[in-house]
Design a protein around this motif. Structure first.
Motif, PDB file in Angstrom:
ATOM      1  N   ILE A   1       0.859  -1.188   0.000  1.00  9.46           N
ATOM      2  CA  ILE A   1       0.000   0.000   0.000  1.00  9.46           C
ATOM      3  C   ILE A   1       0.892   1.234   0.000  1.00  9.46           C
ATOM      4  O   ILE A   1       1.788   1.372   0.835  1.00  9.46           O
ATOM      5  CB  ILE A   1      -0.941   0.001   1.210  1.00  9.46           C
ATOM      6  N   PHE A   2       0.623   2.124  -0.947  1.00 10.41           N
ATOM      7  CA  PHE A   2       1.472   3.290  -1.178  1.00 10.41           C
ATOM      8  C   PHE A   2       0.581   4.458  -1.592  1.00 10.41           C
ATOM      9  O   PHE A   2      -0.165   4.353  -2.560  1.00 10.41           O
ATOM     10  CB  PHE A   2       2.485   2.946  -2.275  1.00 10.41           C
ATOM     11  N   ASN A   3       0.648   5.553  -0.809  1.00  9.23           N
ATOM     12  CA  ASN A   3      -0.155   6.741  -1.115  1.00  9.23           C
ATOM     13  C   ASN A   3      -1.638   6.416  -1.290  1.00  9.23           C
ATOM     14  O   ASN A   3      -2.281   6.824  -2.268  1.00  9.23           O
ATOM     15  CB  ASN A   3       0.387   7.444  -2.360  1.00  9.23           C
ATOM     16  N   ASP A   4      -2.178   5.680  -0.335  1.00  5.39           N
ATOM     17  CA  ASP A   4      -3.606   5.334  -0.312  1.00  5.39           C
ATOM     18  C   ASP A   4      -4.048   4.464  -1.483  1.00  5.39           C
ATOM     19  O   ASP A   4      -5.229   4.381  -1.803  1.00  5.39           O
ATOM     20  CB  ASP A   4      -4.486   6.590  -0.261  1.00  5.39           C
ATOM     21  N   ARG A   5      -3.091   3.800  -2.115  1.00  2.00           N
ATOM     22  CA  ARG A   5      -3.420   2.865  -3.185  1.00  2.00           C
ATOM     23  C   ARG A   5      -2.876   1.480  -2.844  1.00  2.00           C
ATOM     24  O   ARG A   5      -1.723   1.350  -2.421  1.00  2.00           O
ATOM     25  CB  ARG A   5      -2.851   3.338  -4.524  1.00  2.00           C
ATOM     26  N   ILE A   6      -3.703   0.478  -3.034  1.00  2.00           N
ATOM     27  CA  ILE A   6      -3.297  -0.907  -2.821  1.00  2.00           C
ATOM     28  C   ILE A   6      -2.826  -1.485  -4.153  1.00  2.00           C
ATOM     29  O   ILE A   6      -3.522  -1.396  -5.161  1.00  2.00           O
ATOM     30  CB  ILE A   6      -4.458  -1.766  -2.286  1.00  2.00           C
ATOM     31  N   TYR A   7      -1.628  -2.071  -4.138  1.00  2.00           N
ATOM     32  CA  TYR A   7      -1.089  -2.746  -5.315  1.00  2.00           C
ATOM     33  C   TYR A   7      -1.104  -4.243  -5.023  1.00  2.00           C
ATOM     34  O   TYR A   7      -0.449  -4.710  -4.093  1.00  2.00           O
ATOM     35  CB  TYR A   7       0.333  -2.277  -5.602  1.00  2.00           C
ATOM     36  N   GLN A   8      -1.845  -4.981  -5.818  1.00  2.00           N
ATOM     37  CA  GLN A   8      -1.958  -6.432  -5.628  1.00  2.00           C
ATOM     38  C   GLN A   8      -1.473  -7.154  -6.874  1.00  2.00           C
ATOM     39  O   GLN A   8      -1.895  -6.846  -7.989  1.00  2.00           O
ATOM     40  CB  GLN A   8      -3.409  -6.823  -5.340  1.00  2.00           C
ATOM     41  N   LEU A   9      -0.583  -8.123  -6.687  1.00  2.00           N
ATOM     42  CA  LEU A   9      -0.042  -8.885  -7.798  1.00  2.00           C
ATOM     43  C   LEU A   9      -0.880 -10.118  -8.087  1.00  2.00           C
ATOM     44  O   LEU A   9      -1.597 -10.624  -7.230  1.00  2.00           O
ATOM     45  CB  LEU A   9       1.394  -9.336  -7.481  1.00  2.00           C
ATOM     46  N   THR A  10      -0.771 -10.607  -9.318  1.00  2.00           N
ATOM     47  CA  THR A  10      -1.232 -11.957  -9.643  1.00  2.00           C
ATOM     48  C   THR A  10      -0.010 -12.768 -10.044  1.00  2.00           C
ATOM     49  O   THR A  10       1.038 -12.221 -10.382  1.00  2.00           O
ATOM     50  CB  THR A  10      -2.262 -11.961 -10.783  1.00  2.00           C
TER      51      THR A  10
END
Length: 343
Positions: A179-188
């Motif tokens: 989570i970075f700058n109120d954004r969630i980054y999720q990988l597949t």
């Protein structure tokens, strides 16, 4: 000392590569170094020279490492670890030839062994195939894997209650999150795509394709850069805006590379990485890829409910509020809060 070395090998495993020359047969020119295997330790000096069996009248040689011009004597103090490409443009008479080889740079210290103390134990969803775990503004977020079971969740870590949840489409096998700058980054995993969500609403806002790395495993950030593992020894540094892979680290000990780096967490200036199918965590220097420590979490596996679907540890999160580390695994029914210490 033998016991410590055995533990490091058991937790991590390693592979060392001896890098040879890739020279053209036309002139039989080749790049040689002051070691037979082209393997060096951090802090050593690499001396480059040209093997010239036909006695060509060489007028000049320009050496490069990873595309950057270097001297024929290279002090390896601040270099990143791992495999590096060495090239030489050799001029002789009115002709020139480009030749290449590779060198490997190892760390110059044995990884330290760390232990842990359990501070608290909390409930965890036994069905969750944990792939990513991270605290953000006091809340715990989790990404779980398997086709048809992949989820993104916000969880009350003390009670195990699921506060928010999104189920991914059955075509996706979810992996790590950060989570970075109120954004969630999720990988597949093998779908070559990552998803970006608003941390407050869980609304999917965009997605991104992987570049040089073919798979998604673990991901973390240091507030400036995003780090991504791909199941090898490589950790890619992603531009936080474009998600382009701008550079990479290679995780190495003093013996060789460590592959299958999985879930990542950035803790107090270091990258903590689960090793796939190993109940240990590597502590990695984000400047050069050196594995500086190993945490043996294998005893935790025996403290959770033993069942057919139980798998290895995979989930590590640092809580800045408590200054403690939280650890769980794939289909574990417990989340452990621990303090880590050097043995």
């Amino acid at each position: 000392m033998h016991t410590i070395k055995a533990l490091i090998l058991t937790l991590l495993g390693f592979s060392i590569i001896s890098c040879g020359n890739d020279a053209k047969e036309k002139t039989n020119l080749s790049i040689t170094t002051n070691t037979k295997t082209n393997v060096f330790a951090l802090g050593e000096t690499a001396k480059l020279s040209i093997e010239n069996p036909k006695g060509l009248d060489i007028s000049s040689v320009t050496y490069k490492m990873n595309g950057e011009v270097i001297d024929e004597t290279l002090q390896l103090d601040d270099e990143k670890l791992g495999i590096h490409n060495i090239s030489a443009t050799v001029k002789f008479g009115e002709s020139s030839e480009d030749i290449t080889t590779k060198i490997t740079i190892l760390n110059n210290e044995v990884p330290k062994i760390y232990g842990y103390k359990i501070i608290n134990t909390y409930p965890h969803d036994i069905t969750s195939y944990t792939q990513g775990l991270e605290f953000y503004k006091g809340e715990l977020y989790e990404s779980t894997g398997q086709y048809g079971e992949s989820k993104l969740r916000k969880v009350d870590y003390k009670s195990g209650e699921v506060l928010q949840n999104i189920n991914l489409s059955r075509q996706y096998f979810a992996e790590g999150l950060t989570i970075f700058n109120d954004r969630i980054y999720q990988l597949t995993w093998q779908e070559n795509i990552g998803f970006i969500y608003d941390v407050n609403t869980f609304e999917k806002t965009s997605s991104f394709k992987y570049g040089k790395s073919k798979e998604g495993w673990g991901i973390c950030n240091d507030g400036k850069h995003i780090y991504k593992s791909d199941g090898t020894e490589k950790i890619w540094l992603l531009n936080p805006e474009t998600l382009a892979e701008e550079s990479k680290l290679q995780a190495y000990t003093n013996k060789g590379k460590i592959i299958e780096l999985n879930e990542l967490e950035y803790i107090n200036g270091k990258i903590y990485a689960n090793r796939y199918q190993k109940n240990g965590v590597a502590i990695i220097n984000p400047k050069n890829g050196a594995i500086e420590g190993v945490i043996d979490f294998s005893p935790l596996h025996k403290l959770v409910t033993q069942h057919q679907g139980l798998d290895v540890i995979n989930g590590i999160a640092y809580n800045p509020d408590t200054k403690t580390i939280f650890v769980t695994g794939k289909r574990w029914d417990k989340l452990f809060e621990v303090e880590v210490f050097e043995k």
